[in-house]
Design a protein around this motif. Sequence first.
Motif, PDB file in Angstrom:
ATOM      1  N   LYS A  46       5.137  -5.417   3.511  1.00 29.91           N
ATOM      2  CA  LYS A  46       6.068  -4.780   4.013  1.00 29.91           C
ATOM      3  C   LYS A  46       7.661  -4.172   3.338  1.00 29.91           C
ATOM      4  CE  LYS A  46       7.748  -3.636   8.705  1.00 29.91           C
ATOM      5  NZ  LYS A  46       8.238  -4.012  10.229  1.00 29.91           N
ATOM      6  N   ASP A  94      -0.320  -8.972   2.500  1.00 31.65           N
ATOM      7  CA  ASP A  94       0.269  -7.066   2.832  1.00 31.65           C
ATOM      8  C   ASP A  94       1.928  -7.347   2.941  1.00 31.65           C
ATOM      9  OD1 ASP A  94      -1.979  -6.148   2.495  1.00 31.65           O
ATOM     10  OD2 ASP A  94      -1.698  -5.282   5.308  1.00 31.65           O
ATOM     11  N   TRP A 152       0.902  -1.017   0.540  1.00 30.48           N
ATOM     12  CA  TRP A 152      -0.492  -0.071  -0.264  1.00 30.48           C
ATOM     13  C   TRP A 152       1.018   1.404  -0.112  1.00 30.48           C
ATOM     14  CZ3 TRP A 152      -4.742  -0.691  -0.591  1.00 30.48           C
ATOM     15  CH2 TRP A 152      -5.539  -1.987  -0.284  1.00 30.48           C
TER      16      TRP A 152
END
Length: 239
Positions: A36, A34, A2
């Motif tokens: 990182k 997700d 993101w």
Amino acid sequence: MWDDGVVKPHPPVLRALREVVGKLHGVKGVEMVDWKPYKHDLGWEIVAGLYFGDGAAEETQAIDASGEPWRPLSNFIIKENPHLKHHSIADVWRKTLERDVYRMEYARVWNETGDIDEETDEFTGEGCVDAILCPVGPGAAPPLDCARCWGYTSQWNVLNYPALVFPVTKCDPEVDVREEGYTPRNKDDEFNYELYEPEKYRDAPVSLQLVGRRYEEEKIIEALEFIKERTGLPFVKFV
């Protein structure tokens, strides 16, 4: 992914990500996790220090000889670049080694997304993340002279990872409202945050990218075809 942890994407970019991720959730054979980001600030420091081996002496001479004023982005990457220096041969080798160590570290991070051998308790290299879906930039197509934050693409340049960019949507000022009260992380993040005025970006194209590992260009192309077929997303065609 993101956010690269350095410059936060504008609202329309995050919306584009949410739309694609939302469509992929529940698709058979797809597992979403997700990602990182690993030291993307270091990635920028390395690549920004390797852009000009002679400290941009040749470029500076050419621009000055033209008699024309320096353009804002030339100023940014040369005169305002804190990582710029004239490299000796030894410097080049040191920076190259720093780059290669970073590449090895990032490869290790990617390997660690895979399966673990129950007997040795080590990562097997199987079952790793296939591709990273992420912004291609922290905003949509930027205003003239304002494309200062290209860490979302230079990151994969320094790692020598293939990336495939594809259009998703356009900015909608009624939906992509400015995030009020945000505290920037650094001067680049502040520049990008202050740049966003929803009406100024109306109908500006928003793209994302798929990133793969070295020598996996074909895999990334197939991954995008898979996404298009399984999600039915009407990827925008910009005219």
